[in-house]
Design a protein around this motif. Structure first.
Motif, PDB file in Angstrom:
ATOM      1  N   LEU A  88      72.396  26.006  19.225  1.00 36.52           N
ATOM      2  CA  LEU A  88      71.653  27.232  18.956  1.00 36.52           C
ATOM      3  C   LEU A  88      72.154  27.855  17.658  1.00 36.52           C
ATOM      4  O   LEU A  88      73.358  27.863  17.370  1.00 36.52           O
ATOM      5  N   ALA A  89      71.231  28.361  16.861  1.00 39.27           N
ATOM      6  CA  ALA A  89      71.559  28.824  15.512  1.00 39.27           C
ATOM      7  C   ALA A  89      72.705  29.836  15.455  1.00 39.27           C
ATOM      8  O   ALA A  89      73.545  29.748  14.549  1.00 39.27           O
ATOM      9  N   PRO A  90      72.795  30.808  16.366  1.00 42.51           N
ATOM     10  CA  PRO A  90      73.905  31.767  16.272  1.00 42.51           C
ATOM     11  C   PRO A  90      75.288  31.136  16.461  1.00 42.51           C
ATOM     12  O   PRO A  90      76.300  31.767  16.144  1.00 42.51           O
ATOM     13  N   ASN A  91      75.326  29.900  16.957  1.00 41.62           N
ATOM     14  CA  ASN A  91      76.607  29.250  17.232  1.00 41.62           C
ATOM     15  C   ASN A  91      77.046  28.310  16.117  1.00 41.62           C
ATOM     16  O   ASN A  91      77.939  27.480  16.307  1.00 41.62           O
ATOM     17  N   LEU A  92      76.432  28.440  14.945  1.00 42.16           N
ATOM     18  CA  LEU A  92      76.707  27.523  13.838  1.00 42.16           C
ATOM     19  C   LEU A  92      78.193  27.463  13.494  1.00 42.16           C
ATOM     20  O   LEU A  92      78.781  26.383  13.408  1.00 42.16           O
ATOM     21  N   ALA A  93      78.828  28.597  13.268  1.00 43.90           N
ATOM     22  CA  ALA A  93      80.218  28.608  12.813  1.00 43.90           C
ATOM     23  C   ALA A  93      81.152  28.006  13.856  1.00 43.90           C
ATOM     24  O   ALA A  93      82.058  27.227  13.525  1.00 43.90           O
TER      25      ALA A  93
END
Length: 409
Positions: A88-93
């Motif tokens: 999921l995009a918010p979990n990139l880092a």
């Protein structure tokens, strides 16, 4: 496409709106081939690395990625290797941090390495019983010898079985850290924000000494056809032919793909002539095999054992006709439109687009390979296809044959 150069990594970030996930991966070029006695060592190392890293064992690492909305995978080719995930995009880092740990701090627990070794040996053995894949493996072995592209990246059954956990640790220490790697992120993200997040994970990695670019790998053939043959108790014979062809970096690569689209497929010239008209083939295929340090034009035909020589002669005759007569305007237009349309279809997938970016960056000519691809397919001329097909009458070819004997199945 946003490109940011960190001391040790290139960041390539592409926004693809419409899905809430990001395909993320980190990859490094493979600058050294294993010799035949250790074939598959790179594959074993990369696959074993995802079985635990840092403070996380295999189960905990898998759960960590699942919690972020994805799973961890590994990729091993002749020319590059690495790790990827879709989260999921918010979990990139956070996902990037986990990937970095897998790259830098794999645990290589002996039990886990041995388990992966058994799976890899089984996979390598399965190839030798595959009537489609094995003839190509034999053909490339004849073309390149028992080195480089002539040895399968996943290894040979005998070579994989002799590898040790210490071999794996040594390969990771000495071969997985070339001058620069690349981090690719494709998905519904803001490129500048993604750049900052990824720089926070990878920005402190130290620059490494520049590595010398590997030279192209030359064929071992000197003009006469060479074949490798394995007999099997089968009711058919499968034969792959390989002819010198363009590499991934070559200016001829698109023309070679056009040739393959004309030659292969259910409506292709080889299928029509060898199967429909002459009933010589169960299956017939043509392709352009393009790697970073070499390439080939390849064909495949599966036929009845008693018709092997007839099938070989007919295949060579048809390939020579490409060189003598060229291609028709209708064939050219159909192939150009098919490949141009395929580009648009494949780029609908973020993961497929990420893979295309990796290939262009690590084995091709960089990001320019991604620009105007459909238009460049449509610009290929009949003369350019003819120049590619001019290789066929030269007599330089390698054959890999799984020959059916005894009428078994």
């Amino acid at each position: 496409m946003l490109h940011a150069a960190l001391p040790a990594w290139d960041l390539l970030i592409k926004r693809k709106p419409g899905v809430p996930t990001v395909s993320l991966g980190l990859y490094v070029p493979r600058l050294h081939f294993e010799d035949a006695s250790q074939a598959g060592l790179g594959a074993l190392t990369i696959r074993s690395a995802i079985r635990g890293a840092g403070e996380l064992d295999a189960a905990a690492l898998a759960f960590a990625f699942e919690r972020l909305g994805g799973s961890l995978g590994s990729s091993v080719t002749y020319d590059w290797c690495g790790f990827g995930t879709t989260v999921l995009a918010p979990n990139l880092a956070e996902a990037a941090g986990l990937l970095r740990s897998v790259f830098r701090e794999p645990r290589f627990v002996e039990e886990q390495v041995r388990a992966e070794q058994r799976l890899l040996a089984e996979e390598a053995a399965q190839v030798t019983d595959d009537m489609f894949r094995y003839p190509f493996q034999l053909a490339f072995g004849a073309a390149y010898g028992d080195r480089g592209y002539g040895v399968p990246a996943i290894g040979l059954p005998d070579s994989v079985e002799t590898l040790t956990p210490e071999d794996v640790r040594n390969w990771h220490r000495t071969r997985l850290d070339p001058a620069r790697g690349v981090v690719v992120a494709v998905g519904d993200l803001t490129p500048e924000q993604a750049r900052d997040a990824l720089a926070g994970v990878f920005g402190e990695d130290a620059a490494r000494a520049a590595a010398r670019a590997p030279e192209d790998l030359q064929w071992v053939l000197d003009g006469e056809p060479v074949e490798r043959v394995v007999n099997r108790s089968k009711a058919q014979t499968a034969m792959a032919m390989a002819f010198p062809g363009p590499s991934r970096k070559s200016s001829q690569r698109l023309a070679a793909e056009i040739w393959a689209a004309i030659a292969s497929g259910l409506g292709g010239r080889l299928f029509e002539t060898l199967r429909d008209k002459r009933s010589l083939a169960y299956t017939v295929v043509a392709s352009s095999w393009q790697k970073g340090r070499g390439g080939a034009l390849v064909t495949y035909i599966a036929t009845a054992p008693e018709r092997e020589e007839e099938a070989r002669s007919a295949m060579l005759e048809e390939l020579s006709r490409f060189a003598a007569d060229g291609v028709t305007a209708d064939e050219l237009n159909r192939a150009r439109n098919y490949l141009a349309g395929q580009v648009d279809v494949e780029r609908q997938s973020a993961s497929a687009l990420a893979s295309e970016i990796v290939e262009a960056w690590l084995t091709g000519n960089g990001l320019s390979d991604l620009e105007g691809t459909a238009d460049r397919y449509r610009a290929v001329t009949a003369e350019q296809v003819l120049a590619v097909a001019g290789q066929f009458p030269s007599g330089v070819r390698a054959e890999g044959i799984v020959r059916g004997v005894g009428g078994g199945r």
